[in-house]
Design a protein around this motif. Structure first.
Motif, PDB file in Angstrom:
ATOM      1  N   ASP A   1       6.071  -0.937  -6.239  1.00 33.86           N
ATOM      2  CA  ASP A   1       6.872   0.297  -6.329  1.00 33.86           C
ATOM      3  C   ASP A   1       6.151   1.513  -6.898  1.00 33.86           C
ATOM      4  O   ASP A   1       6.784   2.556  -7.084  1.00 33.86           O
ATOM      5  N   ARG A   2       4.832   1.420  -7.152  1.00 33.72           N
ATOM      6  CA  ARG A   2       4.148   2.576  -7.715  1.00 33.72           C
ATOM      7  C   ARG A   2       2.645   2.442  -7.509  1.00 33.72           C
ATOM      8  O   ARG A   2       2.119   1.336  -7.379  1.00 33.72           O
TER       9      ARG A   2
ATOM     10  N   SER B   1       8.262  -6.500  -5.333  1.00 32.51           N
ATOM     11  CA  SER B   1       8.563  -5.350  -6.196  1.00 32.51           C
ATOM     12  C   SER B   1       7.399  -4.371  -6.340  1.00 32.51           C
ATOM     13  O   SER B   1       7.198  -3.801  -7.402  1.00 32.51           O
TER      14      SER B   1
ATOM     15  N   ASN C   1      14.145   2.358  -4.591  1.00 32.12           N
ATOM     16  CA  ASN C   1      15.276   2.654  -5.478  1.00 32.12           C
ATOM     17  C   ASN C   1      16.264   3.495  -4.686  1.00 32.12           C
ATOM     18  O   ASN C   1      16.283   4.722  -4.769  1.00 32.12           O
TER      19      ASN C   1
ATOM     20  N   GLY D   1      11.594   0.677  -8.597  1.00 35.17           N
ATOM     21  CA  GLY D   1      11.655   1.050  -7.190  1.00 35.17           C
ATOM     22  C   GLY D   1      11.154   2.459  -6.968  1.00 35.17           C
ATOM     23  O   GLY D   1      11.360   3.354  -7.794  1.00 35.17           O
ATOM     24  N   VAL D   2      10.496   2.661  -5.838  1.00 32.14           N
ATOM     25  CA  VAL D   2      10.016   3.993  -5.496  1.00 32.14           C
ATOM     26  C   VAL D   2      11.215   4.863  -5.116  1.00 32.14           C
ATOM     27  O   VAL D   2      12.137   4.418  -4.428  1.00 32.14           O
TER      28      VAL D   2
ATOM     29  N   CYS E   1      15.540  -3.795  -1.786  1.00 34.58           N
ATOM     30  CA  CYS E   1      16.333  -2.871  -2.611  1.00 34.58           C
ATOM     31  C   CYS E   1      17.397  -3.632  -3.388  1.00 34.58           C
ATOM     32  O   CYS E   1      17.772  -4.757  -3.042  1.00 34.58           O
TER      33      CYS E   1
ATOM     34  N   ILE F   1       7.813  -3.587  -0.511  1.00 36.20           N
ATOM     35  CA  ILE F   1       7.932  -2.366  -1.304  1.00 36.20           C
ATOM     36  C   ILE F   1       9.384  -2.209  -1.734  1.00 36.20           C
ATOM     37  O   ILE F   1      10.292  -2.210  -0.895  1.00 36.20           O
ATOM     38  N   GLU F   2       9.580  -2.105  -3.043  1.00 38.54           N
ATOM     39  CA  GLU F   2      10.938  -1.941  -3.570  1.00 38.54           C
ATOM     40  C   GLU F   2      11.305  -0.471  -3.567  1.00 38.54           C
ATOM     41  O   GLU F   2      10.592   0.366  -4.141  1.00 38.54           O
TER      42      GLU F   2
END
Length: 239
Positions: free
Chosen positions: A115-116, A113, A141, A150-151, A176, A138-139
């Protein structure tokens, strides 16, 4: 081969072992229907909210990869289990707060997860302190849902490039969770195309309700909980 879900001589029925058997059978069928080798699809048994005894039942039935949402819950269950089953693998699949990152780096074999940027910074600091870094997904969105981790889709390419420059081959792929109530296939297809574009081998997508569709679109990991462990125990399903 003996079926681990039951012992006819003792008249014992193990619902977790039977759930695993049924899920593995469905994974094999979905992979073969998609023209894929079933061995190319890994199963993450999502054990969140379920007690250590349920995880151990799955371990006894041959499952070795588990997914947890919360670092604290994972820390309560998995160190003792890992001591007995050293080949156990733990994936953290829920949104990760930066103040939990150091514990996550100690515990997890994979964090699904990322994601930022703030989380990437925290992971880098924790890895320096702990001398280890789990594998990372990498999650994304894929539905650009504001309430979800999520990114965002439009930021995904740049974020993936930045993370790969920073963490190298510890970034293994993408994850995802499609929006509820819609056809998940376009979301799985988008994630697969994004992974292909960046040369990433791992695609964690598909859960109990939709993993056959995810496998058809190239999932290499599916995350299944309810179909294995049953509904969440209400006493543990606290917010």
């Amino acid at each position: 081969m003996n079926d681990p879900s039951s012992d006819p001589a003792a008249g014992v029925y193990d619902p977790i072992a039977e759930g695993l058997r049924a899920v593995r059978s469905r994974i094999e069928t979905a992979a073969r229907d998609a023209g894929r080798d079933p061995a190319s699809v890994g199963l993450v048994a999502v054990s969140k909210f379920h007690p250590a005894a349920s995880v151990e039942a799955a371990l006894q039935a041959g499952q070795r990869v588990f997914g947890e949402n919360r670092v604290q819950e994972a820390a309560e269950k998995f160190p003792a289990l890992r001591a007995r089953y050293p080949d156990l693998k733990l994936h953290l699949i829920g949104g990760l707060q930066t103040n939990k990152v150091r514990d996550a780096v100690r515990l997890a074999d994979m964090i699904e997860s990322l994601d930022r940027p703030a989380l990437a910074d925290a992971l880098a600091r924790a890895a320096d302190r702990e001398g280890r870094l789990p594998e990372l997904l990498i999650e994304v969105n894929t539905g650009d849902e504001p309430q979800k981790f999520g990114v965002p889709r439009e930021e995904a390419d740049a974020f993936i490039r930045t993370c790969r420059e920073r963490f190298g081959d510890r970034v293994r792929g993408l994850m995802c969770i499609p929006p509820e109530g819609v056809d998940p296939t376009p979301h799985f297809r988008f994630l697969g195309s994004l992974a292909d574009a960046h040369g990433l081998p791992t695609r964690s997508m598909g859960m109990s309700a939709d993993f056959p569709e995810a496998i058809a679109e190239g999932a290499t990991l599916v995350r299944v909980g309810t179909a294995i462990f049953g509904g969440r125990p209400s006493i543990l399903a606290r917010p």
